[in-house]
Design a protein around this motif. Structure first.
Motif: not given
Length: 244
Positions: A73-74, A84-86, A156-157, A176-178
């Protein structure tokens, strides 16, 4: 599992429609990812006869996509400065131990499609509820170093969700800042790797994010996301520097 199975529902999944996305960065990303998703399986001629809604067509395209060995899931926060979720995988894992990844994992028979795999695994690993996710689409298949096919699902979340790393698999959740990824130069990263009974130094691009090194399959997925959404061209390579 952080939630009992009966608490997780995949029958009310929603799609983020670009028209209703306020922030230009995310609207552009949604338009381009969904264009690629729809064109992958649906010919333009079908649009004229297909009475389903735009959201249904996106979902149909996702559901009809051949099933990959694993899906990730990106997940990107729906806000003015998207993130961005990592995750960092736990050090004791059998594969990719200690490496940065998107939440995700292997397909299970009951999943039925790549979307459910990505959402189920994200829920298990970070406690992200599937009903808090708005799907954008998918990116091309990537192949892991073990040879598995991996399908990235982009979504999107809501910002500010309370996420909890599942200690058996995940040691850390970070962001992470997109927009920084779109402009930030990559840094060459050295990996010690065993090749045919010899040790070799492999050079590859990476990003430095919140003290973590993002490279490998996760780096390739991000590079493809940036190319699809924002026309950022990145050469992604693995170059042998020396053997010994």
């Amino acid at each position: 599992m952080l939630f009992p199975p009966e608490a997780v529902s995949f029958d009310k999944l929603s799609v983020a429609v670009p028209t209703f996305i306020r922030h230009p960065t995310l609207r552009q990303l949604a338009e381009r990812v969904q264009h690629e998703t729809l064109n992958a399986l649906t010919s333009p001629a079908m649009y004229k006869t297909h009475n389903a809604s735009y959201s249904s067509r996106v979902l149909d395209s996702l559901y009809q996509t051949p099933i990959a060995d694993a899906s990730i899931l990106v997940a990107i926060t729906h806000e003015r400065r998207p993130k961005l979720l990592l995750t960092r995988r736990a050090a004791h894992m059998n594969s990719h131990a200690g490496e940065v990844s998107c939440a995700g994992g292997k397909y299970e028979i009951g999943d039925g499609n790549n979307v459910v795999t990505a959402l189920r695994e994200a829920c298990e690993e970070t406690a992200l509820p599937p009903n808090k996710v708005q799907l954008l689409g998918q990116l091309p298949i990537q192949t892991s170093k073990s040879g598995m096919s991996v399908r990235p699902i982009v979504a999107l979340i809501a910002p500010g969700l309370v996420l909890v790393p599942e200690a058996g698999e995940i040691s850390r959740i970070f962001w992470a800042d997109l927009e920084s990824l779109v402009t930030q130069p990559t840094v060459e990263y050295e990996i010690e790797y065993k090749m045919q009974e010899q040790m070799a130094t492999i050079l590859t691009p990476s990003w430095q994010v919140d003290g973590e090194t993002v490279w490998g399959l996760t780096g390739r997925v991000i590079a493809n996301l940036l190319e699809t959404g924002f026309d950022r061209q990145l050469e992604w390579y693995y170059r042998v520097e020396n053997k010994r």
